[in-house]
Design a protein around this motif. Structure first.
Motif, PDB file in Angstrom:
ATOM      1  N   GLU A   1       0.844  -1.689  -0.313  1.00  0.00           N
ATOM      2  CA  GLU A   1      -0.168   0.255   0.202  1.00  0.00           C
ATOM      3  C   GLU A   1       1.168   1.108   0.169  1.00  0.00           C
TER       4      GLU A   1
ATOM      5  N   ARG B   1       2.644   2.960  -3.088  1.00  0.00           N
ATOM      6  CA  ARG B   1       2.261   3.775  -4.156  1.00  0.00           C
ATOM      7  C   ARG B   1       2.072   5.158  -3.111  1.00  0.00           C
TER       8      ARG B   1
ATOM      9  N   PRO C   1       0.188  10.013  -5.002  1.00  0.00           N
ATOM     10  CA  PRO C   1      -0.005   8.763  -5.861  1.00  0.00           C
ATOM     11  C   PRO C   1       1.261   8.643  -6.919  1.00  0.00           C
TER      12      PRO C   1
ATOM     13  N   ARG D   1       2.470   6.048 -12.769  1.00  0.00           N
ATOM     14  CA  ARG D   1       1.931   4.265 -12.552  1.00  0.00           C
ATOM     15  C   ARG D   1       3.083   4.256 -13.676  1.00  0.00           C
TER      16      ARG D   1
ATOM     17  N   VAL E   1       4.105  -4.843  -5.448  1.00  0.00           N
ATOM     18  CA  VAL E   1       2.526  -4.572  -5.166  1.00  0.00           C
ATOM     19  C   VAL E   1       1.379  -5.171  -5.318  1.00  0.00           C
TER      20      VAL E   1
ATOM     21  N   GLU F   1      -3.229  -4.132  -7.988  1.00  0.00           N
ATOM     22  CA  GLU F   1      -2.846  -3.551  -8.876  1.00  0.00           C
ATOM     23  C   GLU F   1      -2.322  -4.555  -9.979  1.00  0.00           C
TER      24      GLU F   1
END
Lengths: 631, 327
Positions: free
Chosen positions: A577, A580, A599, A602, A620, A624
């Motif tokens: 967690e 991220r 965040p 990505r 991850v 995800e």
């Protein structure tokens, strides 16, 4: 006191004359911009000279299976997937070009048999990847860039009759404040250390390349210059700092004798066969291989020893685990009472290979300890322990250009002062290539930014006067506190409470103590005059060290997990967690540090697909992974 | 244990040795003691330092008269009751305390022609053998502490020789480039003789003795450079050829223009004429210089010299440097 301020006009001002700064300046000059380089020390004395191991670049000279994708994977693994993926990608792709370019500037790297640049093994790198010159690669890099700048100045001299017409070095000059025109960078204000006179650089673009923050710690390999100037200048100009909780403690700094305390013993000692032992003589690293690395590392001493001669058919010795793992292992051994007399462990290369081989492979290491400490590394083991070495956090930048985030425009950052590239932990050898790749990019994009401007931003006289007043305050103020005492107190707070192993209670305590220090630093005074007065210089640097320390302590308290260069005893696990989340610091109007969560960008699918699913599962979240699978 | 130190304090106008009794602990070096002095008795004691590991060459000083690095001089090398005298390096002008003006060296560095890359060899295509690079690598170990420059008797106490003499640091730079397997210039030795003042050196080896990196400056750089210069000079044919070639190769007495085509090519498309000469004060859109009346404590235009100035200024306080033609 005289308030004469010397004034200079430039297109690009580069603050910092280490690897990143010099590379940025070269690029700005090649783009036709009038460029100033500002150096706190003499030209060529930058902290980059301390880098010993080498510069990582996937040239594939020693093992042809190496390529940028393998380097990218190693970098992301080392940073525990918190790296800015785009920076790691650019870095892996462009590092070879940047190294080859140095040869055209006159660099002389060690060679392979077929005459190419030799590459050596290093912790965390799957293949031999570090271009090197004995164990003085950093010096070679600085000298090469320094001499390249001189050669550009010679070209300018031939053309214009002045060496300084297009690129000039202002050595022993410290910048204390960036000046803005609205949101745009308009210049930089500082003083000549020699004379104490003020100097104002008017420039539409500034590249920060000031290095790190290590002087806020008791045991550090960093020099006096590492006071977080660039971090603090960026904050005050409205930029943001990212992930300041991640500090690399180099696992093997000398802990004894005092003359070399904090000085690093390069990782290549371990790459070449050196092993770590505790006071019982046990090679303890085998007990500390974390699950995520279990597959790549040897389980027995026999297998580990075979690896040095046959790397393809054996797994690596655990001494070559990433730095944070080694640092943590040493810390645990010392805490369990199995440490050396001075509170470290033993690094033994003397019993592993003949003396002449050690001297040939590690000449300056051998020389350094013989001269500095009368320790002969070919005869006796070294006493080593964790020392504050590198800050992974730094100015939050746009990956492609190096432009700072936040409200400010025209501010760029490269090298250690910038953040994101190394995630939560930097691999050895990645900093020298980082300097070159992102130094070049920052110089290039700072120049491009200048091209787009319609008018030059102009610093306001009020700001200049205010900056001068702040700089003079410690000299004018009588009866305040001694800057050296304040620095020692700050180092004690950071070393004891925000060090390698962190706890909630201690971090809260640290923040309280930093608040008290803030009041005391505001009241610092320096005796003596303005000419080359180190007490005054330190008094000015203190406020930078303080605000950056606050960022580190706040972020360390916020991040409730252990990852890379941030270890929380109360949250010992790495959390998918938290992977991220980036922690971003900015400065409020009141001067308070404001912390927020952002965040992590990505990763692009084709990069994501470079990794095994089973490996990704360690980093991850399940959601995800499921999300990617669905695509 | 307390030890007795004498440290030179002062500036260009003069100074003297001051006495200090300072605590010394086991395993410390002279620079540790300077730092202790700064942290306790003399916070403004000026001294350069950076790495404290013998790698940057900043803390050059003279310890009991010997040119040394402060960080590399262990306290245990002195006798128990020995007074330790620390002075700034003597060959360069004092700025303050132990800090000297070493700009001489940076000027000489600029005059030494840079590495000339081999034409037609692309980056990544450089091939050299380890044995060939090692000769130049010895000289590239130099940390630029300038102790060799400081100790060299050609310029120590002989300022008049400075313009014509580059010093050991730049002889090894010339030797390094001369021995560089791919450097494209072939006149490094001649240049050292003609423009760096190599002939001044009478190989007393003082520079080699003080080098903290143990570079064999005299044996491996200066003597080979001298020998080869001699070889060529006394071969009448080579000498004649060199004599003819050298004129147009060198161009000017001081420095031949750098021949680095691969490099300037990057900027080939961009005009470099943006280099600006000194500029006047900026003018606003209305064509007037700005007068910051509203923010100033005084009405009317501010004195361009600052409001707290009275004239004439004492000359030593003026920060004006008369422009000099670049050498």
């Amino acid at each position: 006191m005289s308030t004469l301020i010397e004034r200079h006009l430039y297109d690009v001002v580069v603050i910092g004359a280490g690897g990143a700064g010099l590379r940025a300046a070269i690029e700005a000059r090649l783009a036709g911009k009038r460029t100033a380089i500002i150096s706190k020390s003499l030209f060529g004395k930058a902290h980059t000279v301390m880098a010993e191991g080498g510069a990582a670049a996937a040239m594939g000279n020693v093992n042809s299976r190496d390529n940028w994708m393998v380097h990218f994977r190693d970098t992301m693994r080392g940073g525990k997937f918190l790296n800015n993926f785009r920076m790691a990608e650019l870095h892996a792709k462009e590092a070879p070009e940047r190294i080859w370019e140095l040869e055209t500037y006159g660099a002389l790297f060690d060679r392979t048999k077929d005459g190419k640049i030799s590459q050596r093994n290093f912790g965390g790198h799957e293949y031999p990847r570090l271009a090197h010159v004995g164990d003085r690669t950093g010096l070679e890099l600085i000298r090469t860039l320094q001499q390249k700048i001189v050669s550009l100045q010679q070209e300018d001299f031939a053309e214009t009759g002045s060496y300084d017409s297009r690129i000039r070095v202002f050595q022993e000059t410290t910048i204390t404040e960036l000046l803005l025109d609205g949101d745009r960078v308009a210049g930089a204000f500082g003083y000549y250390r020699e004379s104490g006179e003020f100097v104002l650089f008017e420039a539409p673009a500034v590249v920060l390349a000031t290095g790190g923050v290590g002087r806020s710690y008791k045991v550090t390999s960093n020099s006096w210059e590492y006071t977080g100037d660039g971090h603090a200048l960026a904050l005050r100009a409205g930029a943001t700092l990212i992930n300041m909780e991640f500090l690399q403690f180099h696992p093997t700094g000398m802990v004894w004798p005092p003359s070399v305390k904090g000085i690093l013993v390069t990782e290549s000692v371990r790459g070449d066969g050196g092993v770590l032992r505790n006071s019982e003589g046990k090679r303890f690293m085998f007990d500390y291989v974390p699950d995520v690395f279990r597959k790549q590392y040897a389980e027995t001493e026999e297998e580990a020893d075979r690896w040095y001669t046959d790397a393809d058919n054996n797994r690596r010795p655990p001494e070559l685990l990433p730095r944070d793992e080694v640092a943590r292992a040493i810390n645990s051994e010392v805490k369990a009472g199995r440490g050396s007399p001075a509170g470290g462990v033993f690094l033994d290369i003397a019993s592993r290979m003949p003396a002449e081989q050690i001297i040939r492979r590690l000449p300056s290491m051998h020389h350094q300890f013989k001269e500095l400490a009368d320790v002969d590394i070919t005869k006796e083991p070294m006493e080593v322990g964790p020392t504050c070495h590198y800050v992974m956090g730094g100015v939050e930048v746009e990956p492609d250009t190096g432009a700072a985030f936040g409200t400010v425009q025209g501010l760029f950052a490269a090298g250690e002062v910038s953040g994101g590239m190394h995630g939560s932990n930097r691999l050895g050898g990645n900093s020298l290539s980082d300097l070159l790749v992102f130094g070049k990019r920052a110089g290039e994009h700072a120049s491009a930014y200048v091209e787009t401007l319609q008018a030059r931003p102009k610093p306001s006289k009020v700001d200049v006067a205010a900056a001068a007043e702040v700089a003079l305050a410690p000299l004018v103020r009588a009866g305040g506190e001694n800057p050296y005492t304040l620095q020692q107190d700050l180092q004690a707070v950071m070393g004891d409470l925000v060090g390698i192993i962190r706890r909630e209670g201690e971090l809260t305590d640290a923040l309280k103590k930093l608040q008290e220090l803030r009041v005391r630093v505001a009241n610092v005074s320096a005796s003596g005059g303005r000419r080359y007065n180190p007490g005054w210089h330190l008094a000015i640097d203190l406020r930078n060290m303080l605000v950056v320390s606050e960022c580190t302590a706040k972020a360390a308290l916020e991040r409730e997990e252990s990852r890379g260069g941030h270890t929380r005893e109360d949250f010992p696990k790495m959390s998918p967690e938290w992977r991220r989340v980036n922690l971003v610091c900015s400065l409020e109007e009141t001067g308070e540090v404001h912390l927020e969560r952002k965040p992590v960008p990505r990763m692009r699918d084709e990069l994501f697909d470079l990794f095994d699913r089973s490996e990704l599962a360690k980093y991850v979240t399940d959601e995800e992974l499921a999300e990617r699978e669905a695509e | 244990m307390k030890r007795h130190f004498r440290v030179w304090r002062g500036d260009a106008s003069g100074g003297d040795l001051r006495d200090f009794d300072v605590e010394v602990n086991e395993g410390e070096v002279v620079l540790d003691i300077i730092h202790r002095l700064q942290a306790t008795e003399t916070p403004d004691l000026a001294c350069r330092w950076n790495c404290k590991a013998g790698k940057c060459g900043s803390c050059s000083m003279e310890i009991n008269g010997k040119p040394r690095l402060g960080c590399m001089t262990r306290m245990s090398t002195f006798e128990e009751n020995e007074t330790i005298t620390i002075t700034p390096i003597r060959t360069f002008p004092v700025i303050r305390d132990l800090v000297t003006d070493v700009s001489f060296n940076y000027e000489k560095a600029r005059e030494t022609p840079a590495f000339a890359p081999p034409p037609g060899v692309a980056p990544g295509e450089y091939r050299m053998q380890q044995i060939d690079v090692e000769r130049s690598q010895e000289f590239r170990k130099c940390i630029e502490c300038f102790l060799c420059q400081n100790t060299c008797h050609v310029i120590r106490d002989h300022d008049e020789n400075k313009p014509a003499f580059s010093g050991p640091r730049y002889f090894i730079r010339a030797a390094e480039l001369d021995m560089h397997p791919l450097d494209d210039r072939s006149d490094r030795k001649e240049y050292a003789q003609a423009s760096q003042g190599l002939g001044f050196c009478n190989i007393t080896k003082c520079c080699t003795e003080v080098c903290p990196e143990h570079i064999k400056i005299t044996d491996n750089a200066i003597i080979p450079m001298k020998e080869r210069v001699v070889d060529r000079r006394y071969d009448p044919l080579v000498w004649l050829g060199r004599k003819i070639l050298r004129r147009d190769q060198l161009g000017s007495d001081n420095m031949a223009p750098s021949t680095t085509p691969g490099v300037a090519g990057t900027s080939g498309g961009i005009p470099s004429s943006r280099a600006r000469r000194p500029e006047g004060a900026p003018v606003g859109p209305d064509g007037h210089m700005d007068i910051a009346e509203l923010v100033a404590p005084l009405q009317g235009g501010l004195s361009p010299f600052g409001e707290d100035m009275t004239f004439p200024l004492p000359p030593e306080e003026v920060t004006y440097h008369h422009p000099e033609k670049d050498r």
